[in-house]
Design a protein around this motif. Structure first.
Motif, PDB file in Angstrom:
ATOM      1  N   MET A   1     -43.884  -5.336  28.853  1.00  0.00           N
ATOM      2  CA  MET A   1     -42.812  -4.347  28.951  1.00  0.00           C
ATOM      3  C   MET A   1     -42.407  -3.791  27.591  1.00  0.00           C
ATOM      4  N   ASN A   2     -42.837  -4.423  26.499  1.00  0.00           N
ATOM      5  CA  ASN A   2     -42.414  -3.964  25.186  1.00  0.00           C
ATOM      6  C   ASN A   2     -42.879  -2.542  24.904  1.00  0.00           C
ATOM      7  N   ALA A   3     -44.081  -2.199  25.361  1.00  0.00           N
ATOM      8  CA  ALA A   3     -44.588  -0.843  25.147  1.00  0.00           C
ATOM      9  C   ALA A   3     -43.734   0.176  25.905  1.00  0.00           C
ATOM     10  N   PHE A   4     -43.291  -0.192  27.119  1.00  0.00           N
ATOM     11  CA  PHE A   4     -42.405   0.694  27.875  1.00  0.00           C
ATOM     12  C   PHE A   4     -41.084   0.879  27.151  1.00  0.00           C
ATOM     13  N   PHE A   5     -40.513  -0.219  26.675  1.00  0.00           N
ATOM     14  CA  PHE A   5     -39.238  -0.120  25.962  1.00  0.00           C
ATOM     15  C   PHE A   5     -39.388   0.674  24.662  1.00  0.00           C
ATOM     16  N   THR A   6     -40.555   0.581  24.042  1.00  0.00           N
ATOM     17  CA  THR A   6     -40.816   1.379  22.844  1.00  0.00           C
ATOM     18  C   THR A   6     -40.797   2.861  23.176  1.00  0.00           C
ATOM     19  N   ALA A   7     -41.444   3.236  24.286  1.00  0.00           N
ATOM     20  CA  ALA A   7     -41.437   4.633  24.726  1.00  0.00           C
ATOM     21  C   ALA A   7     -40.033   5.082  25.085  1.00  0.00           C
ATOM     22  N   LEU A   8     -39.284   4.211  25.764  1.00  0.00           N
ATOM     23  CA  LEU A   8     -37.924   4.552  26.178  1.00  0.00           C
ATOM     24  C   LEU A   8     -37.019   4.745  24.960  1.00  0.00           C
ATOM     25  N   ALA A   9     -37.159   3.879  23.970  1.00  0.00           N
ATOM     26  CA  ALA A   9     -36.332   3.974  22.770  1.00  0.00           C
ATOM     27  C   ALA A   9     -36.668   5.213  21.951  1.00  0.00           C
ATOM     28  N   PHE A  10     -37.945   5.598  21.943  1.00  0.00           N
ATOM     29  CA  PHE A  10     -38.364   6.761  21.154  1.00  0.00           C
ATOM     30  C   PHE A  10     -37.954   8.071  21.817  1.00  0.00           C
ATOM     31  N   LEU A  11     -38.116   8.165  23.133  1.00  0.00           N
ATOM     32  CA  LEU A  11     -37.909   9.424  23.840  1.00  0.00           C
ATOM     33  C   LEU A  11     -36.483   9.626  24.327  1.00  0.00           C
ATOM     34  N   THR A  12     -35.662   8.585  24.276  1.00  0.00           N
ATOM     35  CA  THR A  12     -34.286   8.701  24.771  1.00  0.00           C
ATOM     36  C   THR A  12     -33.333   7.969  23.838  1.00  0.00           C
ATOM     37  N   ARG A  13     -32.044   8.085  24.165  1.00  0.00           N
ATOM     38  CA  ARG A  13     -31.011   7.328  23.449  1.00  0.00           C
ATOM     39  C   ARG A  13     -30.585   6.091  24.240  1.00  0.00           C
ATOM     40  N   ILE A  14     -31.316   5.751  25.279  1.00  0.00           N
ATOM     41  CA  ILE A  14     -30.959   4.610  26.116  1.00  0.00           C
ATOM     42  C   ILE A  14     -31.222   3.311  25.347  1.00  0.00           C
ATOM     43  N   PRO A  15     -30.228   2.422  25.266  1.00  0.00           N
ATOM     44  CA  PRO A  15     -30.440   1.152  24.553  1.00  0.00           C
ATOM     45  C   PRO A  15     -31.505   0.314  25.249  1.00  0.00           C
ATOM     46  N   VAL A  16     -32.312  -0.372  24.458  1.00  0.00           N
ATOM     47  CA  VAL A  16     -33.354  -1.241  25.009  1.00  0.00           C
ATOM     48  C   VAL A  16     -33.124  -2.665  24.515  1.00  0.00           C
ATOM     49  N   PRO A  17     -33.592  -3.663  25.283  1.00  0.00           N
ATOM     50  CA  PRO A  17     -33.289  -5.064  24.943  1.00  0.00           C
ATOM     51  C   PRO A  17     -34.213  -5.674  23.898  1.00  0.00           C
ATOM     52  N   VAL A  18     -35.159  -4.913  23.353  1.00  0.00           N
ATOM     53  CA  VAL A  18     -36.088  -5.470  22.367  1.00  0.00           C
ATOM     54  C   VAL A  18     -36.152  -4.550  21.154  1.00  0.00           C
ATOM     55  N   ARG A  19     -36.608  -5.105  20.047  1.00  0.00           N
ATOM     56  CA  ARG A  19     -36.841  -4.304  18.861  1.00  0.00           C
ATOM     57  C   ARG A  19     -38.214  -3.649  18.962  1.00  0.00           C
ATOM     58  N   MET A  20     -38.301  -2.446  18.420  1.00  0.00           N
ATOM     59  CA  MET A  20     -39.578  -1.752  18.446  1.00  0.00           C
ATOM     60  C   MET A  20     -40.576  -2.453  17.535  1.00  0.00           C
ATOM     61  N   ASP A  21     -41.749  -2.747  18.082  1.00  0.00           N
ATOM     62  CA  ASP A  21     -42.818  -3.399  17.343  1.00  0.00           C
ATOM     63  C   ASP A  21     -43.897  -2.355  17.067  1.00  0.00           C
ATOM     64  N   PRO A  22     -44.310  -2.185  15.803  1.00  0.00           N
ATOM     65  CA  PRO A  22     -45.348  -1.191  15.485  1.00  0.00           C
ATOM     66  C   PRO A  22     -46.623  -1.371  16.293  1.00  0.00           C
ATOM     67  N   ARG A  23     -46.910  -2.586  16.711  1.00  0.00           N
ATOM     68  CA  ARG A  23     -48.118  -2.836  17.494  1.00  0.00           C
ATOM     69  C   ARG A  23     -48.030  -2.241  18.895  1.00  0.00           C
ATOM     70  N   ASP A  24     -46.791  -2.061  19.387  1.00  0.00           N
ATOM     71  CA  ASP A  24     -46.611  -1.492  20.716  1.00  0.00           C
ATOM     72  C   ASP A  24     -46.587   0.026  20.697  1.00  0.00           C
ATOM     73  N   TRP A  25     -46.417   0.617  19.516  1.00  0.00           N
ATOM     74  CA  TRP A  25     -46.280   2.059  19.408  1.00  0.00           C
ATOM     75  C   TRP A  25     -47.487   2.820  19.985  1.00  0.00           C
ATOM     76  N   PRO A  26     -48.739   2.475  19.595  1.00  0.00           N
ATOM     77  CA  PRO A  26     -49.880   3.230  20.130  1.00  0.00           C
ATOM     78  C   PRO A  26     -50.055   3.087  21.643  1.00  0.00           C
ATOM     79  N   LYS A  27     -49.537   1.994  22.204  1.00  0.00           N
ATOM     80  CA  LYS A  27     -49.693   1.764  23.641  1.00  0.00           C
ATOM     81  C   LYS A  27     -48.583   2.390  24.473  1.00  0.00           C
ATOM     82  N   SER A  28     -47.562   2.940  23.808  1.00  0.00           N
ATOM     83  CA  SER A  28     -46.370   3.388  24.526  1.00  0.00           C
ATOM     84  C   SER A  28     -46.578   4.678  25.312  1.00  0.00           C
ATOM     85  N   THR A  29     -47.572   5.487  24.921  1.00  0.00           N
ATOM     86  CA  THR A  29     -47.752   6.792  25.578  1.00  0.00           C
ATOM     87  C   THR A  29     -48.063   6.666  27.069  1.00  0.00           C
TER      88      THR A  29
END
Length: 243
Positions: A1-29
């Protein structure tokens, strides 16, 4: 779910329960269409609640303001930067410099005013607006994912390049399939109208930008998302609220 939360945090202002991990960034699309659905659901709830309190014009202004707030103005900023760059009618290097400038010019302001005006006016006459409000954010982020995959990225470094490199054929297939499936559930046979409109807008913007710059940027992705959302509202209105 971290990749989903990364996408959610990037595309919206909705708070997410995890910190963005650079490793999840490429998988978030792969989750961009799902983030679009989250945005759409929140917009529908907002629209339905405000319709109980305010007349159509006031409701549409407040919903559009909420739309901008939900996304943090991310895509709107891309629209303004793209309009400033392309509207300046300069050479390639000057155009890119204008797009990177944090200041907003006259063309960017005009583009934002016109686009927000389209959204407000369309929502004023769309009642109920459940289907277009659900479909537009999903279509925009599905189209943006396709643009990341199918068109060259201009810069040698940047967030867009990492997203493109992480968008494997499998992830692209999952993203496009999930986006299409969500729209199909929401809009039924009118999915063809929505997908056709999305492809047309993405293709036209890409054609103009590729001719001028030779590749897309993160700002152009945001411009595409905003343009698709407005186009879906207009298409639905032109079709006479078909469902």
């Amino acid at each position: 779910m971290n990749a989903f939360f990364t996408a959610l945090a990037f595309l919206t202002r909705i708070p997410v329960p995890v910190r963005m991990d650079p490793r999840d960034w490429p998988k978030s699309t792969v989750y961009y269409p799902l983030v679009g659905l989250v945005i759409g659901v929140l917009l529908v709830l907002m629209n339905e609640a405000l319709s109980l309190l305010f007349p159509p014009l006031v409701r549409s202004v407040l919903v559009t303001a909420g739309w901008v707030f939900l996304t943090g103005g991310l895509h709107l900023d891309g629209l303004m930067d793209t309009a400033d760059g392309l509207g300046a009618n300069k050479d390639r290097e000057q155009t890119l410099a204008i797009m990177k400038d944090s200041r907003v010019g006259a063309m960017g302001v005009l583009a934002a005013i016109l686009l927000l005006g389209v959204k407000v006016s369309a929502l004023t006459y769309l009642e109920p607006a459940i289907i277009p409000l659900l479909a537009a954010p999903v279509a925009a982020r599905t189209g943006m994912t396709a643009a990341i995959a199918f068109f060259p990225y201009l810069r040698e470094q940047g967030m867009g390049l990492n997203l493109r490199e992480g968008l494997s054929p499998l992830r692209l297939g999952v993203a496009l399939t999930s986006g299409t499936a969500i729209i199909a559930v929401v809009a039924g046979w009118w999915t063809f109208l929505i997908l056709g409109g999305t492809a047309l807008v993405i293709g036209l913007i890409a054609r103009v930008v590729l001719r001028r710059l030779g590749g897309l940027t993160g700002d152009v992705y945001g411009c595409m998302a905003e343009a698709v959302e407005a186009a879906i509202l207009l298409l639905w209105l032109a079709a006479g609220d078909p469902v």
